[in-house]
Scaffold this active site. Structure first.
Site, PDB file in Angstrom:
ATOM      1  N   ASP A 102      12.589  76.002  62.037  1.00 61.32           N
ATOM      2  CA  ASP A 102      12.114  75.627  60.862  1.00 61.32           C
ATOM      3  C   ASP A 102      10.651  75.854  60.608  1.00 61.32           C
ATOM      4  O   ASP A 102      10.260  75.988  61.699  1.00 61.32           O
ATOM      5  CB  ASP A 102      12.658  74.292  60.587  1.00 61.32           C
ATOM      6  CG  ASP A 102      11.787  73.665  59.283  1.00 61.32           C
ATOM      7  OD1 ASP A 102      11.782  74.152  58.337  1.00 61.32           O
ATOM      8  OD2 ASP A 102      11.408  72.654  59.424  1.00 61.32           O
ATOM      9  N   ASP A 136       7.762  74.737  58.110  1.00 65.25           N
ATOM     10  CA  ASP A 136       7.084  73.447  57.582  1.00 65.25           C
ATOM     11  C   ASP A 136       7.173  72.343  58.533  1.00 65.25           C
ATOM     12  O   ASP A 136       8.699  71.881  58.552  1.00 65.25           O
ATOM     13  CB  ASP A 136       7.308  73.294  56.050  1.00 65.25           C
ATOM     14  CG  ASP A 136       5.904  73.171  55.565  1.00 65.25           C
ATOM     15  OD1 ASP A 136       5.071  72.805  56.035  1.00 65.25           O
ATOM     16  OD2 ASP A 136       6.098  73.889  54.072  1.00 65.25           O
TER      17      ASP A 136
END
Ligand SMILES: [Mg+2]
Length: 412
Positions: free
Chosen positions: A12, A14
């Protein structure tokens, strides 16, 4: 160390690699070391307001090596998904980058009534008129697709409404459930791993249990939670519990760090828990009433949902009347069953519910088996020694409990 146990690392962005334009501690070094060890890397972001090339540039500014084919955004995946579904024209609530991704995939962005789909991403200037238009198009038959369903995104002023809020504004008036492309749904994981050899060991690393960890576990991948220590969910079988938790990417190379290896249960992850009822009905010859379901052809004890404003007793007597034409009264509670392997049901629209079923023995007080009532394929009484083979998995146990309780009440 954890890094040695996997060949492919899905990240991922952020909260794992960066926050805003700031790389997180250990991210650049950790990624560089994985590349040196010839690991395969992919980046998965639910952010629909950017393109793959913009993310490559953003990572470069942080001294992180990345390639466009390694990036999977919810916007790009939505374009690929829509193209595969043969969508030619779409009404789009989204920013210029989402429009661009759709155009690249050969999808015309339009607001004509003949469009094939309504595609919802993020558009901070969306108007109520556009939400009305989207709802109207869905009513007229357009497919409903959303880049993701994140309800909020973090800002210095606190959490602000995100794509999920706009999706809800359209889902509620239309009553239609959208296809959601982003995590925790499978499309982005499938895109990220589609050309990889099945023998490779894959792990997802994310900071959000509701999207990254749940999504990876739903498609059968290992998942590591990155960030501050978080309290695990109470049930060990909860799909949102990670296989390991690390503070930052340098912990991947920590000799002490261990995987706990979450074991995938044999049922899909339920979105909701619902109250259900079932009724065991014997006739005067001691035969049991079974119904053959039209959705899967299996026989089972009459069962159903508890509707608002009714008791469980009222629910089972109503269900049996509606489905068979028999009037019954509740005699005794046999048991409350919630074992997820047999009590989690996926519906054709994709919704998955876990039923907590109150099972009663019921006594016939009137009515007749009446075909007019049947939504099912067949309803009939069976000798308990000659039950059909195609019987719902949990029902023999419920029947056994009912017969056991009859014996107990006889002895008393
Ligand atoms: Mg995140």
């Amino acid at each position: 160390m954890i890094a040695n146990q996997f060949d492919v690392f899905l990240f991922d962005l952020d909260g794992v690699i960066y926050i805003g334009n700031e790389p997180l501690l250990g991210a650049a070094e950790g990624l560089a070391r994985l590349r040196k060890e010839n690991k395969i890397i992919r980046f998965l972001t639910n952010d629909p307001c950017t393109t793959r090339s913009k993310i490559v540039q953003r990572l470069k500014h942080m001294n992180i090596e990345a390639y466009e084919e390694e990036i999977v955004t919810s916007g790009w995946t939505t374009a690929q998904y829509s193209k595969n579904k043969n969508i030619k024209k779409a009404f789009v609530l989204g920013n210029d980058d989402l429009h661009w991704e759709l155009l690249q995939a050969g999808i015309e962005v339009t607001d004509v009534a003949s469009c094939d789909a309504v595609i919802v991403g993020w558009d901070s200037s969306v108007t109520f008129g556009e939400i009305q238009k989207a709802s109207k198009l869905i009513h007229q038959g357009a497919s409903f697709i959303a880049t993701n369903s994140d309800k909020t995104f973090p800002t210095p002023k606190g959490p602000m409404p995100a794509v999920g809020a706009m999706v809800e504004a359209i889902r509620i008036p239309t009553g239609k459930r959208p296809v959601i492309v982003g995590k925790p749904y499978p499309s982005m994981f499938q895109e990220a791993t589609k050309n990889l050899d099945s023998s490779l060991h894959i792990v997802m690393l994310g900071d959000n249990p509701e999207t990254d960890i749940l999504g990876a576990h739903q498609v059968g991948l290992h998942a590591i939670l990155v960030g501050e220590s978080a309290k695990p969910y109470p049930s060990k079988k909860d799909f949102r519990n990670a296989d390991a938790q690390i503070y930052n990417l340098s912990d991947l190379f920590d000799k002490e760090a261990q995987l706990k290896k979450w074991i995938r249960p044999e049922y899909p992850w339920p979105e909701s828990i619902k109250p259900g009822v079932a009724g065991i009905v014997f006739d005067e010859k001691g035969r049991v009433l079974l119904m053959r379901r039209s959705d899967n052809g299996l026989w089972g004890i009459p069962s159903g949902h508890v509707e608002p404003a009714e008791t469980v007793n009222q629910a089972i007597t109503r269900e049996i009347w509606e489905e068979t034409g028999l009037e019954v009264r509740v005699k005794r509670l046999i048991g409350v069953y919630s074992e997820p392997v047999s009590q989690v049901f996926p519906y054709p629209n994709g919704k998955v519910s876990h039923f907590v079923t109150n099972c009663f023995e019921c006594q016939i007080v009137g009515g007749n088996l009446n075909k007019k009532h049947w939504e099912t394929l067949d309803v009939q009484f069976f000798n308990i020694n000659e039950l059909p083979e195609a019987l719902l998995s949990m029902h023999p146990k419920w029947l056994e409990d009912a017969l056991e309780q009859q014996k107990i009440s006889f002895i008393r």
